[in-house]
Design an enzyme around this catalytic site. Structure first.
Site, mmCIF file in Angstrom:
data_model
loop_
_atom_site.group_PDB
_atom_site.id
_atom_site.type_symbol
_atom_site.label_atom_id
_atom_site.label_comp_id
_atom_site.label_asym_id
_atom_site.label_seq_id
_atom_site.Cartn_x
_atom_site.Cartn_y
_atom_site.Cartn_z
ATOM 1 C CG ASN A 7 -1.830 1.142 1.298
ATOM 2 O OD1 ASN A 7 -1.411 2.272 1.067
ATOM 3 N ND2 ASN A 7 -3.083 0.906 1.623
ATOM 4 C CG HIS A 10 1.325 5.827 4.823
ATOM 5 N ND1 HIS A 10 0.683 6.769 5.577
ATOM 6 C CD2 HIS A 10 0.707 4.655 5.075
ATOM 7 C CE1 HIS A 10 -0.267 6.193 6.274
ATOM 8 N NE2 HIS A 10 -0.273 4.903 5.988
ATOM 9 C CG HIS A 43 -8.244 4.063 1.074
ATOM 10 N ND1 HIS A 43 -8.391 3.879 2.428
ATOM 11 C CD2 HIS A 43 -9.464 4.407 0.601
ATOM 12 C CE1 HIS A 43 -9.665 4.094 2.765
ATOM 13 N NE2 HIS A 43 -10.331 4.426 1.673
ATOM 14 N NE ARG A 45 -9.383 8.503 4.416
ATOM 15 C CZ ARG A 45 -9.752 7.734 5.444
ATOM 16 N NH1 ARG A 45 -9.112 6.606 5.694
ATOM 17 N NH2 ARG A 45 -10.737 8.097 6.231
ATOM 18 N NE ARG A 49 -7.500 11.218 5.924
ATOM 19 C CZ ARG A 49 -7.930 10.537 6.984
ATOM 20 N NH1 ARG A 49 -7.147 9.677 7.580
ATOM 21 N NH2 ARG A 49 -9.143 10.740 7.453
ATOM 22 C CD GLU A 70 -7.034 -0.245 0.996
ATOM 23 O OE1 GLU A 70 -7.250 0.765 1.684
ATOM 24 O OE2 GLU A 70 -6.136 -1.038 1.253
ATOM 25 C CB THR A 101 -9.554 1.496 7.258
ATOM 26 O OG1 THR A 101 -9.043 2.193 6.137
ATOM 27 C CG2 THR A 101 -10.929 0.954 6.958
ATOM 28 C CD GLU A 151 -7.156 -6.254 2.728
ATOM 29 O OE1 GLU A 151 -7.347 -5.998 1.511
ATOM 30 O OE2 GLU A 151 -6.341 -5.639 3.442
ATOM 31 C CG HIS A 214 -5.714 -1.923 9.342
ATOM 32 N ND1 HIS A 214 -5.392 -1.415 10.569
ATOM 33 C CD2 HIS A 214 -6.157 -0.873 8.614
ATOM 34 C CE1 HIS A 214 -5.649 -0.125 10.593
ATOM 35 N NE2 HIS A 214 -6.105 0.233 9.409
HETATM 36 N N1 PXP Z 1 -5.818 -3.200 3.870
HETATM 37 C C1 PXP Z 1 -6.803 -2.267 3.945
HETATM 38 C C2 PXP Z 1 -8.163 -2.644 3.462
HETATM 39 C C3 PXP Z 1 -6.547 -0.974 4.451
HETATM 40 O O1 PXP Z 1 -7.541 -0.067 4.520
HETATM 41 C C4 PXP Z 1 -5.231 -0.646 4.838
HETATM 42 C C5 PXP Z 1 -4.923 0.742 5.311
HETATM 43 O O2 PXP Z 1 -5.080 1.637 4.253
HETATM 44 C C6 PXP Z 1 -4.231 -1.640 4.711
HETATM 45 C C7 PXP Z 1 -4.556 -2.909 4.252
HETATM 46 C C8 PXP Z 1 -2.815 -1.375 5.083
HETATM 47 O O3 PXP Z 1 -2.727 -1.114 6.467
HETATM 48 P P1 PXP Z 1 -1.353 -0.661 7.081
HETATM 49 O O4 PXP Z 1 -1.005 0.668 6.474
HETATM 50 O O5 PXP Z 1 -1.643 -0.574 8.550
HETATM 51 O O6 PXP Z 1 -0.333 -1.715 6.737
#
Ligand code: PXP
Length: 260
Positions: A7, A10, A43, A45, A49, A70, A101, A151, A214
């Site tokens: 992901n 960030h 994602h 959003r 953001r 996402e 999330t 997921e 997550h």
């Molecule tokens: N999976 C989903 C569905 C999420 O919403 C997120 C956070 O955006 C992640 C995975 C990744 O989470 P993390 O950044 O805590 O590894």
């Protein structure tokens, strides 16, 4: 070997700290492919953001890896995802005030809206994943709704792990009281892993493909990666955080080594 979706939200968070065009999440795509990531996850959003519409458009267009987008079940967001046609859409809950999330999508309360979103995405040949808590009944509902993937939300497990083993990143929005005795936390950790593997097995037995994610990091990922029914992990924060110090390619390679 468990697949890894990275992901990259960030990277856009860092860009948004200055509201300029650097670092550009697009530049991560080649590194992800080089390091052996299996998928790029972003994602879009509602509050934009981090990832913007233009990022999503370029990532879907240019990514050498499958794109897992996402998004919430809000109709205007589903409109955009239907136009973009990523490889997969993962439907997640969204509250504007949240830091990230928190908790899975309530596919019982929002069954009708989820079904409508799934049907619209399927009409555009986008496969659908539902980001849900590791609960047996929810797996059955996800299957009935026609999703290809679930997921499993690993946040509760990650929080308990952080409480137990201390000094590790954990959410400020912990669901566990801080002053629980260690043996209680150990029991809760075992219970959270049992819920994840029970839900994963049940989902797989229904024919669903199972991902999880997550709060997973270099300290807590191994027991989840070891679950047979879990085909894929989506990990963001811990990989991007480590990459600040080690570089993105090394951070992904370190995570891949743990998944092996
Ligand atoms: N999976 C989903 C569905 C999420 O919403 C997120 C956070 O955006 C992640 C995975 C990744 O989470 P993390 O950044 O805590 O590894």
């Amino acid at each position: 070997m468990t697949k890894l979706g990275v992901n990259i939200d960030h990277i856009a968070v860092l860009r948004e700290a200055r509201k300029i065009n650097d670092p550009d999440p697009i530049q991560a795509l080649g590194v992800l492919a080089l390091a052996g990531a299996d998928q790029v996850t972003i994602h879009l959003r509602e509050d934009r953001r981090h990832i913007h519409d233009e990022d999503a458009r370029r990532i879907v267009e240019l990514s050498p890896l499958p794109v897992n987008l996402e998004c919430s079940i809000d109709e205007s967001i589903i409109d955009i995802v239907c136009r973009l046609r990523p490889h997969r859409a993962t439907l997640v809950p969204e509250r504007r005030e949240e830091v990230t999330t928190e908790g899975g999508l309530d596919i019982i309360k929002y069954e009708d809206r989820a079904l409508k979103a799934i049907e619209r995405l399927h009409a555009e040949e986008v496969e659908v994943s539902l980001f849900i808590d590791p609960d047996l009944e929810l797996m059955t509902v996800a299957d009935a709704l026609g999703a290809e993937w679930v997921e499993l939300h690993t946040g509760a497990y990650a929080n308990i792990h952080a409480m137990l083993y201390g000094n590790l990143p954990h959410s400020h929005h912990s669901i566990v009281e801080l002053d629980l005795p260690r043996h209680t936390l150990k029991t809760k950790l075992e219970e959270s892993l049992a819920s994840l593997s029970g839900a994963a097995d049940h989902a797989a037995s229904l024919g669903l493909k199972v991902a999880a994610g997550h709060g997973l990091n270099y300290q807590n990922v191994t027991p989840v990666a070891a679950m047979r029914a879990v085909e894929e992990l989506n990990i963001g924060q811990s990989i991007i955080a480590r990459s600040v110090f080690t570089g993105l390619e090394k951070a992904i390679l370190d995570m891949k080594a743990l998944l092996r």
